[in-house]
Design a protein around this motif. Structure first.
Motif, PDB file in Angstrom:
ATOM      1  N   ALA A  61       7.315   1.631  -7.159  1.00  0.00           N
ATOM      2  CA  ALA A  61       5.863   1.471  -6.989  1.00  0.00           C
ATOM      3  C   ALA A  61       5.129   2.765  -7.329  1.00  0.00           C
ATOM      4  CB  ALA A  61       5.538   1.038  -5.569  1.00  0.00           C
ATOM      5  N   VAL A  62       5.644   3.882  -6.857  1.00  0.00           N
ATOM      6  CA  VAL A  62       4.990   5.162  -7.132  1.00  0.00           C
ATOM      7  C   VAL A  62       5.089   5.501  -8.619  1.00  0.00           C
ATOM      8  CG1 VAL A  62       5.124   7.651  -6.724  1.00  0.00           C
ATOM      9  CG2 VAL A  62       5.234   6.054  -4.804  1.00  0.00           C
ATOM     10  N   ALA A  63       6.250   5.264  -9.226  1.00  0.00           N
ATOM     11  CA  ALA A  63       6.419   5.550 -10.653  1.00  0.00           C
ATOM     12  C   ALA A  63       5.478   4.694 -11.503  1.00  0.00           C
ATOM     13  CB  ALA A  63       7.860   5.316 -11.073  1.00  0.00           C
ATOM     14  N   ALA A  64       5.286   3.448 -11.119  1.00  0.00           N
ATOM     15  CA  ALA A  64       4.424   2.553 -11.894  1.00  0.00           C
ATOM     16  C   ALA A  64       2.948   2.903 -11.758  1.00  0.00           C
ATOM     17  CB  ALA A  64       4.649   1.106 -11.452  1.00  0.00           C
ATOM     18  N   SER A  65       2.575   3.531 -10.639  1.00  0.00           N
ATOM     19  CA  SER A  65       1.149   3.795 -10.414  1.00  0.00           C
ATOM     20  C   SER A  65       0.786   5.277 -10.432  1.00  0.00           C
ATOM     21  CB  SER A  65       0.732   3.198  -9.066  1.00  0.00           C
ATOM     22  OG  SER A  65       1.439   3.824  -8.017  1.00  0.00           O
ATOM     23  N   TYR A  66       1.725   6.147 -10.729  1.00  0.00           N
ATOM     24  CA  TYR A  66       1.489   7.588 -10.615  1.00  0.00           C
ATOM     25  C   TYR A  66       0.373   8.068 -11.535  1.00  0.00           C
ATOM     26  CZ  TYR A  66       2.383  12.541  -9.978  1.00  0.00           C
ATOM     27  OH  TYR A  66       2.250  13.867  -9.674  1.00  0.00           O
ATOM     28  N   GLN A  67       0.280   7.528 -12.729  1.00  0.00           N
ATOM     29  CA  GLN A  67      -0.734   7.963 -13.692  1.00  0.00           C
ATOM     30  C   GLN A  67      -2.028   7.161 -13.587  1.00  0.00           C
ATOM     31  OE1 GLN A  67      -0.540  10.626 -15.722  1.00  0.00           O
ATOM     32  NE2 GLN A  67       1.442  11.099 -14.833  1.00  0.00           N
ATOM     33  N   LEU A 112      -1.939  21.210  -7.298  1.00  0.00           N
ATOM     34  CA  LEU A 112      -2.904  20.205  -6.856  1.00  0.00           C
ATOM     35  C   LEU A 112      -2.495  18.827  -7.323  1.00  0.00           C
ATOM     36  CD1 LEU A 112      -6.000  22.232  -7.938  1.00  0.00           C
ATOM     37  CD2 LEU A 112      -5.242  21.899  -5.612  1.00  0.00           C
ATOM     38  N   GLY A 113      -2.856  17.829  -6.559  1.00  0.00           N
ATOM     39  CA  GLY A 113      -2.635  16.455  -6.963  1.00  0.00           C
ATOM     40  C   GLY A 113      -1.752  15.709  -5.991  1.00  0.00           C
ATOM     41  N   VAL A 114      -1.409  14.523  -6.406  1.00  0.00           N
ATOM     42  CA  VAL A 114      -0.613  13.617  -5.583  1.00  0.00           C
ATOM     43  C   VAL A 114       0.859  13.993  -5.676  1.00  0.00           C
ATOM     44  CG1 VAL A 114       0.062  11.201  -5.340  1.00  0.00           C
ATOM     45  CG2 VAL A 114      -2.308  11.780  -5.858  1.00  0.00           C
ATOM     46  N   LEU A 115       1.533  13.982  -4.533  1.00  0.00           N
ATOM     47  CA  LEU A 115       2.976  14.242  -4.420  1.00  0.00           C
ATOM     48  C   LEU A 115       3.388  15.601  -4.986  1.00  0.00           C
ATOM     49  CD1 LEU A 115       4.354  10.684  -5.185  1.00  0.00           C
ATOM     50  CD2 LEU A 115       4.181  11.803  -2.965  1.00  0.00           C
ATOM     51  N   LYS A 116       2.593  16.606  -4.667  1.00  0.00           N
ATOM     52  CA  LYS A 116       2.969  17.967  -5.033  1.00  0.00           C
ATOM     53  C   LYS A 116       3.607  18.599  -3.804  1.00  0.00           C
ATOM     54  CE  LYS A 116       1.142  17.840  -9.113  1.00  0.00           C
ATOM     55  NZ  LYS A 116       1.377  16.483  -9.522  1.00  0.00           N
ATOM     56  N   GLY A 117       4.813  19.051  -3.949  1.00  0.00           N
ATOM     57  CA  GLY A 117       5.534  19.638  -2.823  1.00  0.00           C
ATOM     58  C   GLY A 117       5.199  21.101  -2.653  1.00  0.00           C
ATOM     59  N   THR A 118       5.803  21.694  -1.649  1.00  0.00           N
ATOM     60  CA  THR A 118       5.616  23.117  -1.402  1.00  0.00           C
ATOM     61  C   THR A 118       6.472  23.896  -2.389  1.00  0.00           C
ATOM     62  OG1 THR A 118       5.212  22.697   0.927  1.00  0.00           O
ATOM     63  CG2 THR A 118       5.844  24.934   0.326  1.00  0.00           C
TER      64      THR A 118
END
Length: 172
Positions: A61-67, A112-118
């Motif tokens: 789901a995340v891969a399909a909607s990431y962009q 910055l952005g979605v699912l950016k880790g430390t």
């Protein structure tokens, strides 16, 4: 979201000497800070999908909607530029010294952005922010008038109420 009072205070101090960098830098950072709230919500949903639908389904789901388009993707540039404008304005207005201005500018390195880790850059940026803003916060607290006991008591009641409401909302 907890940074907006500090950014506002810094922008006001800069703006008292140099209005344009104070207002522009503060505004750009504010837009970016609220965009980070959106990113945190998406992160929360993505991690919640693992519990709700399993790892494979969540990854798909995340891969399909990431962009997927979202209006806040344009705010990433705003916050990066905003930290630099605030740092330059703080230096030119002499609100912060050169070391603290450089430390503030390091926030532009934060991923910055979605699912950016430390990352190591995240730690450098956050440490720089602390070097720049903690002394300013302490000075603001120490220079200002002392609150009345009644005000402190009402603040405590409000904080306790917020904790109770937060706990109650977590019950479902």
């Amino acid at each position: 979201m907890a940074l907006w009072p500090a950014v506002s205070a810094l922008a006001l101090r800069i703006g008292a000497v140099r209005p344009t960098p104070g207002a522009l830098g503060g505004g750009l950072v504010m837009v970016g800070l609220f965009a980070r709230t959106f990113h945190a919500g998406v992160d929360h949903l993505a991690f919640g999908l693992v519990d709700a639908q399993g790892r494979r389904s969540a990854v798909a789901a995340v891969a399909a909607s990431y962009q997927s388009f979202h209006i806040f993707q344009y705010a990433s540039f705003a916050v990066m530029a905003g930290w630099l404008v605030l740092a330059a304005g703080a230096w030119r207005s002499r609100v912060l010294g050169p070391v603290r201005c450089l430390a503030l500018a390091l926030m532009a390195l934060l991923p910055l952005g979605v699912l950016k880790g430390t990352t190591p850059l995240s730690i450098v940026g956050a440490a720089g922010l602390c070097v720049a803003l903690v002394p300013l916060g302490l000075a603001t607290l120490l220079d200002g008038p002392r609150p009345a006991r009644r005000s402190v008591a009402w603040f405590g009641v409000g904080a306790l109420g917020a904790v109770v409401l937060g706990y109650a909302s977590s019950l479902g």
